[in-house]
Write a protein that holds these residues in place. Structure first.
Motif, mmCIF file in Angstrom:
data_model
loop_
_atom_site.group_PDB
_atom_site.id
_atom_site.type_symbol
_atom_site.label_atom_id
_atom_site.label_comp_id
_atom_site.label_asym_id
_atom_site.label_seq_id
_atom_site.Cartn_x
_atom_site.Cartn_y
_atom_site.Cartn_z
ATOM 1 N N ALA A 147 -0.482 6.819 -2.902
ATOM 2 C CA ALA A 147 0.592 6.602 -1.812
ATOM 3 C C ALA A 147 0.495 8.394 -0.814
ATOM 4 O O ALA A 147 1.286 7.945 -0.055
ATOM 5 N N ASN A 148 0.071 9.265 -1.173
ATOM 6 C CA ASN A 148 -0.493 10.269 -0.440
ATOM 7 C C ASN A 148 -1.542 10.295 0.994
ATOM 8 O O ASN A 148 -1.559 10.651 1.165
ATOM 9 N N ALA A 149 -2.089 9.386 0.075
ATOM 10 C CA ALA A 149 -3.463 9.043 1.436
ATOM 11 C C ALA A 149 -2.763 8.349 2.578
ATOM 12 O O ALA A 149 -3.302 8.291 3.532
ATOM 13 N N ALA A 177 5.651 1.686 1.512
ATOM 14 C CA ALA A 177 5.925 2.247 0.409
ATOM 15 C C ALA A 177 5.199 4.357 0.571
ATOM 16 O O ALA A 177 4.556 4.253 -0.080
ATOM 17 N N PRO A 178 5.732 4.705 2.050
ATOM 18 C CA PRO A 178 5.326 6.607 1.540
ATOM 19 C C PRO A 178 5.623 6.951 0.306
ATOM 20 O O PRO A 178 6.641 6.867 -0.167
ATOM 21 N N ALA A 179 4.529 7.921 0.272
ATOM 22 C CA ALA A 179 5.573 9.346 -0.803
ATOM 23 C C ALA A 179 7.294 9.545 -0.741
ATOM 24 O O ALA A 179 6.957 10.326 0.069
ATOM 25 N N MET A 232 6.377 -0.757 -5.521
ATOM 26 C CA MET A 232 6.661 1.119 -5.062
ATOM 27 C C MET A 232 6.258 2.216 -5.281
ATOM 28 O O MET A 232 5.306 2.248 -5.058
ATOM 29 N N GLN A 233 6.558 3.411 -6.430
ATOM 30 C CA GLN A 233 5.893 3.903 -6.828
ATOM 31 C C GLN A 233 5.392 4.372 -8.225
ATOM 32 O O GLN A 233 6.123 4.657 -9.399
#
Length: 555
Positions: free
Chosen positions: A261-263, A278-280, A398-399
């Motif tokens: 997600a962070n990348a 799905a961004p952080a 999702m996360q």
């Protein structure tokens, strides 16, 4: 209790994103839409994608059509099925196992060959007829599990095809949204290019399908032109697409697998991509402050744990299943995810035609959860050990690490000792059809695979009927109760809408009451895009239509 995302560190992630995306001088003259996916690999491109429904979203719907398509044109209502390559369909009045589909005339595959009834028969055979020369075992699992009743196809004339099911099945038109039409002519040409030294018929067919993946031919609005596994896939606009209203406005689409997600977020903020899934959540404020746009919409999409009912699983006891559902404060999780989820009351919400008013209420009730666990024989001194299989990323997940670590902590309050078993997404997804007793489940008592509930088969039946036991479909935990088979059969064999809705409501009511899942969240499909991307329609659907989108000139 909050588990925080790591801050987005642009300096480190820029190198990752830069290595994944290079812009050629040719592309600089085109309208290029660059997408950062959650998948760790490019979904299969030969017509039956893997990587869950992210595959359908990005290498299925853009390049291929089905007989029946999803309407992705509105944001304020549920997506419904509409004519695709079939203009109309109806079940036989005297034999409910037979359907007749009238096909759209004048459609051509990307290679220029005609789409017709023979092509439909060929595409049914590729996943159902093991004696067919082009049968491809690799396409079976991701297709047949989504349309388990389809038996065969027969051409009546050039533009009419008859499909036969094993049993009466009122859901067949919906299921057929997953059978994408690939070009028989193009495949046959590629088969002829397989070296003569490959003599085994199955090996030759597999080689032709591998070649097809690198040079695909469907009927869709985009045409695949470059595949680099695990790195990128490029599609260009099909300027001759049969639906003139959906001819693409962008010239090229580039898919990049960015499972972290962070990348993904860093790639967007640095301008390496135009769109991320799905961004952080911790970066949402930063994303919007920098002028990027966030798109969300409530989806018929469930983020669950699916319980095992194999011998020895603690979830065989309904009190334990109910306790898990009552133990977690979903509002707290929603806050952790920066609001990027909806709180579920079941697979379907109150007010939905299939709600059914269950007697068990999914909510946060810690006292009742602890009482149920005590009745089941567990306590702080004697916790229950459970293993959960999950992934680090993937379609609709999702996360998953953050969410599962949050669950791990929350469930301690109710005497659950949760061990997380993290595997690659496609392995977890494939195990969904292998079942809880297979080596691929790694001894897990629950699996975390998200699912679409756009239709009743996807949302309910494939999890609670014996017909859906592995490897046929996704009843991973072997939840086998005669009552549910009967309820599902009634719904499937009811062809009037009102009667079918009543039957489905009765089925959903009992599913919630028996709780074969831990219902954790409903996704809202968060995606972040550059303000340069215009014409975005975020439907209430798992899918999205790229053809409406355009790229505004300038930075």
């Amino acid at each position: 209790m909050r588990t925080m995302f790591r801050p987005v560190l642009l300096a480190g992630a820029l190198a990752i994103a830069g290595a994944l995306m290079t812009t050629t001088s040719l592309m600089a003259q085109e309208k290029v839409l660059r997408i950062g996916m959650t998948a760790a690999d490019i979904p299969r491109t030969h017509g039956q994608p893997d990587q869950g429904f992210e595959g359908n979203r990005f290498t299925g719907i853009p390049m291929y059509d089905a007989l029946v398509n999803w309407d992705l044109s509105k944001t304020d209502g549920p997506s419904v099925i509409i004519p695709g390559l079939a203009l109309s369909w109806e079940v036989d009045a005297t034999d409910k196992n037979k359907w007749v589909f009238k096909l759209r005339p004048g459609v051509k595959f990307h290679d220029g060959s005609p789409f017709n009834a023979a092509a439909v028969v060929w595409n049914v055979q590729k996943v159902l007829d093991q004696n067919a020369a082009h049968f491809d075992q690799s396409q079976v699992g991701v297709t047949v599990s989504r349309m388990p009743n389809l038996l065969s196809a027969r051409a009546i004339d050039d533009l009419t095809v008859e499909l036969t099911t094993r049993n009466p099945d009122s859901f067949l038109p919906i299921n057929l949204t997953n059978l994408f039409m690939a070009s028989p002519t193009h495949w046959q040409k590629l088969l002829g290019e397989v070296p003569a030294s490959v003599t085994d018929p199955k090996a030759r067919a597999a080689a032709a399908w591998t070649a097809f993946a690198g040079n695909p031919s469907g009927t869709g609005p985009f045409r695949g032109v470059r595949l680099v596994p695990r790195e990128r896939f490029e599609m260009v606009a099909n300027k001759e697409y049969w639906d003139t209203a959906r001819r693409p406005k962008v010239d090229r689409v580039v898919l990049l697998p960015l499972p972290e997600a962070n990348a993904r977020t860093a790639a967007l903020l640095s301008g390496q991509v135009d769109w991320i899934e799905a961004p952080a959540p911790d970066a949402v404020a930063q994303i919007t402050a920098r002028g990027f746009k966030m798109y969300t919409n409530a989806q018929p999409h469930v983020w669950p744990w699916q319980f095992s009912f194999r011998e020895g699983s603690p979830f065989v006891d309904r009190r334990v299943r109910h306790a898990a559902n009552l133990c977690i404060n979903r509002d707290e999780l929603k806050s952790l995810l920066s609001g990027l989820m909806e709180v579920p009351r079941g697979t379907y919400p109150p007010g939905h035609p299939w709600w059914g008013n269950p007697t068990f209420e999914i909510k946060y009730d810690l006292a009742t959860a602890r009482r149920l666990m005590t009745e089941a024989g567990y306590s702080a001194q004697r916790p229950v050990n459970v293993k959960v299989l999950t992934s680090a990323s993937g379609s609709g997940q999702m996360q998953p690490i953050v969410m599962n670590e949050w669950l791990q902590q929350a469930l301690k309050e109710c005497f659950f000792n949760v061990e997380l078993e993290v595997a690659e997404w496609n392995a977890v997804f494939n195990n969904w059809r292998e079942g809880a007793g297979s080596p691929g489940s790694r001894g897990a008592n629950a699996t975390n695979v998200t699912f679409s509930a756009m239709d009743p088969f996807f949302g309910m039946m494939r999890f609670v009927t014996r017909q859906a036991n592995p490897p046929a479909s996704n009843n991973w935990g072997f939840f086998n109760v005669d009552e549910f088979d009967q309820l599902a059969a009634t719904a499937r064999s009811t062809f009037d809408d009102a009667g079918r809705d009543r039957a489905l409501a009765a089925l959903h009511k009992r599913i919630v009451e028996e709780a074969p899942f831990l219902w954790v969240a409903h996704d809202v499909g968060p995606r972040a895009m550059s303000a340069r991307v215009t014409g975005v329609i975020q439907p209430r659907s798992w899918f999205i239509d790229i053809t409406t989108m355009d790229i505004r000139p300038g930075s």
